[in-house]
Design an enzyme around this catalytic site. Structure first.
Site, short mmCIF file in Angstrom:
data_model
loop_
_atom_site.label_atom_id
_atom_site.label_comp_id
_atom_site.label_asym_id
_atom_site.label_seq_id
_atom_site.Cartn_x
_atom_site.Cartn_y
_atom_site.Cartn_z
N GLU A 90 0.82 -1.19 0.00
CA GLU A 90 0.00 0.00 0.00
C GLU A 90 0.87 1.25 0.00
OE1 GLU A 90 -1.70 -1.95 2.98
OE2 GLU A 90 -3.78 -1.73 2.35
N CYS A 116 5.39 -5.82 15.58
CA CYS A 116 4.90 -5.06 16.73
C CYS A 116 3.45 -5.46 17.00
CB CYS A 116 4.98 -3.57 16.44
SG CYS A 116 6.66 -3.04 16.02
N SER A 212 10.29 5.15 16.15
CA SER A 212 9.08 4.67 16.80
C SER A 212 9.46 4.16 18.19
CB SER A 212 8.46 3.53 15.99
OG SER A 212 8.04 4.00 14.74
N LEU A 213 9.33 5.03 19.17
CA LEU A 213 9.74 4.64 20.53
C LEU A 213 8.57 3.97 21.25
CD1 LEU A 213 12.09 4.73 22.57
CD2 LEU A 213 11.22 6.94 23.35
N CYS A 331 -2.08 5.21 10.11
CA CYS A 331 -0.88 4.50 10.56
C CYS A 331 -1.23 3.15 11.14
CB CYS A 331 -0.19 5.28 11.68
SG CYS A 331 0.39 6.85 11.18
#
Ligand code: SAH
Ligand code: SF4
Length: 338
Positions: A90, A116, A212-213, A331
């Site tokens: 995408e 994740c 990305s924490l 997201c």
């Protein structure tokens, strides 16, 4: 058969050299692809018919097909694009009406190995890396389809760009040189692959690095992101410091806010302490629901409170606007659904 989309001028020159014509032909082909967005060699009308026939024998313009296109009520467009091997990714085009910026959110891999717990892409597992041409073709496809010029590219679609770094760097170089998109309008988002962050620092990368924490302590991060088991927050911390020192650039810290999990006052305090000596801006991302987990989006009140606490700690904070949620383009909702 070569695909021309995504090739640099030098690479196109190799093809024209092999066909025994002058380098000027390469420049013309390059313009047709990058400035005029054509899809057929026959549309390159300043090339002789004879030469076009020769070129068609060895090359085609694009390899990518638009399988599905969805337009959100906020103007965001999501494409499901298909490569010749049948794999799909995408790509999302976001426009913010108050600005002239058109941001393409591109994928760097089919699927993702990082897995994740909050992300729909990770659920698919890792399928394969995209080539640099396949990354660039995503932007060319958008430009051809809309007739608009993309001004910013973020590597925030499917995949972990730092696990496909050679192709990603090559694509960035071509965005820079062939699309005239300045380094600072390119953003790499990573889950925190420490050795590659150090490599980018050594390359003195001038694009924006977004990390990305998503958590303020090891245990919470491990729960959200298995990568924390491999490269923990302490190692990340020193890699980030190294990056800032080497490049002089400010890092963007992405922090997903999940209700009752990492959105508390205590989390904000821990996060402020962790980021105290790192030159960064913070981008808060309220969680977008996906299937198969029971994380929840915090209330607006909780989001604003968290923002206030981080600002109080001296950071510049933005809250990411949700784009295209009605078409699953926000997201973490990307996963190549067919
Ligand atoms: N693999 C890279 C880049 C792609 S993900 C990375 O993880 O940084 C782009 C961003 O979307 C990341 O910050 C990611 O954590 C975030 N994201 C993933 N799932 C999400 C969800 N369900 N809601 C909101 N953001 C999400
Ligand atoms: Fe991969 Fe990023 Fe999704 Fe994590 S958030 S699974 S790293 S795409």
């Amino acid at each position: 058969m070569k695909t021309l989309s995504g090739l640099s001028l030098q690479e196109i020159e190799k093809i024209t050299d092999e066909l025994g014509v002058t380098k000027f032909r390469a420049r013309q082909i390059h313009n047709w692809i990058y400035l005029k967005s054509v899809t057929e060699i026959d549309e390159m009308t300043d090339l002789s018919i004879k030469f076009r026939e020769e070129l068609k024998k060895v090359a085609k313009i694009t390899d990518i097909k638009i399988k599905v296109k969805q337009v959100s009520s906020d103007g965001t467009i999501k494409y499901l694009l298909e490569f010749p091997d049948g794999e799909c990714v995408e790509t999302v085009l976001m426009r913010f009406d108050n600005r002239a910026n058109l941001t393409a959110c591109v994928s760097s891999q089919v699927g993702c190995a990082v897995n994740c717990s909050f992300c729909a892409t990770g659920k698919r597992g890792f399928i394969r890396n995209l080539s640099y041409q396949e990354i660039i073709e995503q932007v060319l496809t958008i430009q051809r389809d809309t007739g608009l010029k993309v001004t910013n590219v973020v590597f925030m679609g499917q995949g972990e760009p730092l696990l496909n770094l050679d192709n990603v760097l090559k694509a960035m170089e071509i965005f820079n040189e062939n699309f005239q998109i300045g380094a600072r309008r390119l953003t790499l988002s990573t889950s925190g692959i420490v050795p590659q962050i150090r490599r980018l620092a050594d390359l003195d990368m001038q694009s924006t690095l977004a990390l990305s924490l998503h958590a303020s302590n090891h245990d919470t991060r491990l729960k959200l992101m298995p990568i924390e088991g491999k490269y923990n927050m302490d190692e990340l911390h020193s890699a980030l410091k190294y990056y800032v020192e080497k490049t002089g650039r400010r890092i963007t810290i992405e922090y997903l806010l999940i209700k009752d999990l990492n959105d508390t006052v205590e989390s904000a305090k821990q996060l402020a302490a962790y980021l105290k000596d790192i030159k960064c801006n913070i981008n808060l991302i309220p969680y977008n629901p996906t299937e198969k987990n029971d994380y929840k989006r915090p209330s607006n009140n909780a989001i604003m409170k968290f923002k206030y606490l981080m600002e109080h700690a001296g950071k510049k904070v933005t809250v990411r606007l949700e784009r295209g949620a009605d078409i699953d383009a926000a997201c973490g909702q990307l996963r190549g659904k067919v």
